[in-house]
Design a protein around this motif. Structure first.
Motif, PDB file in Angstrom:
ATOM      1  N   ASN A 155       0.810  -1.288  -0.013  1.00 39.96           N
ATOM      2  CA  ASN A 155       0.142  -0.013   0.131  1.00 39.96           C
ATOM      3  C   ASN A 155       0.883   1.319  -0.077  1.00 39.96           C
ATOM      4  O   ASN A 155       0.432   2.371  -0.434  1.00 39.96           O
ATOM      5  N   ASP A 156       2.229   1.287   0.534  1.00 41.14           N
ATOM      6  CA  ASP A 156       2.852   2.367   0.644  1.00 41.14           C
ATOM      7  C   ASP A 156       3.416   2.582  -0.875  1.00 41.14           C
ATOM      8  O   ASP A 156       3.319   3.715  -1.436  1.00 41.14           O
ATOM      9  N   LYS A 157       3.595   1.567  -1.316  1.00 43.24           N
ATOM     10  CA  LYS A 157       4.186   1.772  -3.097  1.00 43.24           C
ATOM     11  C   LYS A 157       3.068   2.189  -3.941  1.00 43.24           C
ATOM     12  O   LYS A 157       3.334   3.021  -4.897  1.00 43.24           O
ATOM     13  N   ILE A 158       1.930   1.602  -3.660  1.00 45.30           N
ATOM     14  CA  ILE A 158       0.877   2.074  -4.611  1.00 45.30           C
ATOM     15  C   ILE A 158       0.392   3.568  -4.367  1.00 45.30           C
ATOM     16  O   ILE A 158       0.174   4.269  -5.144  1.00 45.30           O
ATOM     17  N   ALA A 159       0.517   3.853  -2.897  1.00 45.31           N
ATOM     18  CA  ALA A 159       0.155   5.312  -2.699  1.00 45.31           C
ATOM     19  C   ALA A 159       1.342   6.157  -3.207  1.00 45.31           C
ATOM     20  O   ALA A 159       0.819   7.374  -3.860  1.00 45.31           O
ATOM     21  N   ALA A 202       3.138   5.655  -6.049  1.00 42.69           N
ATOM     22  CA  ALA A 202       3.075   5.826  -7.424  1.00 42.69           C
ATOM     23  C   ALA A 202       1.623   6.559  -8.021  1.00 42.69           C
ATOM     24  O   ALA A 202       1.829   7.443  -8.632  1.00 42.69           O
ATOM     25  N   VAL A 203       0.504   6.426  -7.306  1.00 42.04           N
ATOM     26  CA  VAL A 203      -0.671   6.978  -7.398  1.00 42.04           C
ATOM     27  C   VAL A 203      -0.779   8.360  -7.097  1.00 42.04           C
ATOM     28  O   VAL A 203      -1.473   9.325  -7.840  1.00 42.04           O
ATOM     29  N   PHE A 238      -8.042   8.509  -5.002  1.00 37.19           N
ATOM     30  CA  PHE A 238      -8.973   8.307  -3.771  1.00 37.19           C
ATOM     31  C   PHE A 238      -9.169   6.813  -3.498  1.00 37.19           C
ATOM     32  O   PHE A 238      -8.909   6.440  -2.479  1.00 37.19           O
ATOM     33  N   MET A 239      -9.340   6.034  -4.717  1.00 36.33           N
ATOM     34  CA  MET A 239      -9.866   4.649  -4.348  1.00 36.33           C
ATOM     35  C   MET A 239      -8.606   3.863  -4.022  1.00 36.33           C
ATOM     36  O   MET A 239      -8.314   3.063  -3.069  1.00 36.33           O
ATOM     37  N   LEU A 240      -7.337   4.360  -4.640  1.00 36.99           N
ATOM     38  CA  LEU A 240      -6.071   3.383  -4.668  1.00 36.99           C
ATOM     39  C   LEU A 240      -5.125   3.946  -3.264  1.00 36.99           C
ATOM     40  O   LEU A 240      -4.319   3.280  -2.918  1.00 36.99           O
ATOM     41  N   ALA A 241      -5.419   5.070  -2.695  1.00 37.97           N
ATOM     42  CA  ALA A 241      -4.570   5.680  -1.624  1.00 37.97           C
ATOM     43  C   ALA A 241      -5.428   5.719  -0.458  1.00 37.97           C
ATOM     44  O   ALA A 241      -4.815   5.831   0.744  1.00 37.97           O
TER      45      ALA A 241
END
Length: 192
Positions: free
Chosen positions: A13-17, A19-20, A60-63
């Motif tokens: 979730n840290d990496k996705i946030a 990136a997004v 919003f959805m991915l973070a």
């Protein structure tokens, strides 16, 4: 035993946030460019408006799960902050088990077919010059998959804390207390 799973979910979730987060910058650039073109040349496109919405939806959805991980979601600190840390952790744990996980799973149950049908049909925006819709609809199940995973991670951490195997700093918000914030505001006002 489950802490490595929790750490892996947190890292995901840290990496996705991270990136997004770039999607927000891109949305601002597109919004600014679209506004300048609209006012300078009296031209615009629904596609440019919709891509802004899609980018904001992605942020919003991915973070949101990252926000949960950082303990920055909305809560009633004024009331809960008066309890012991152990009681606060029990409140969190019950909230995750009774509210977060069930509603996230219900949204996943209905959101997956909703997104897949949009993908299968190649759904397009009803706006003239609009974009395909399914990428935005797929964000709903993706976001809630991440939320369920982060919910599991938070449950693991709370249980580890209650069993004395984890310090609360592993899941507590690392910010100033309300009293510290008031003192900082007073100090800033004295400087002015």
């Amino acid at each position: 035993m489950f802490m490595p799973v929790s750490r892996a979910i947190d890292q995901l979730n840290d990496k996705i946030a991270a990136a997004v987060s770039w999607a927000l910058l891109l949305a601002v650039i597109i919004c600014t460019g679209n506004a300048l073109i609209r006012y300078a040349f009296n031209a615009s496109s629904n596609a440019w408006l919709e891509i802004q919405w899609y980018l904001f939806a992605a942020v919003f959805m991915l973070a949101s799960s990252h926000t949960l991980r950082r303990d920055e979601h909305v809560r009633i600190d004024v009331i809960v902050g008066r309890f012991s840390k152990r009681t606060q952790v029990w409140i969190d744990l019950l909230g995750f088990l009774l509210f977060l996980m069930p509603i996230s799973l219900v949204i996943l149950y209905y959101g997956v077919p909703f997104a897949l049908e949009s993908l299968r049909s190649g759904e397009m925006s009803s706006n003239a010059g609009g974009l395909i819709v399914w990428p935005a609809k797929i964000l709903v199940p993706l976001g809630f998959i991440l939320m369920v995973l982060q919910g599991l991670s938070e449950i693991i951490k709370r249980i580890a804390f209650l069993n004395g195997k984890l310090d609360a700093s592993a899941f507590s918000k690392q910010v100033a207390t309300p009293e510290e914030e008031i003192e900082a505001i007073k100090a800033a006002n004295k400087m002015n």
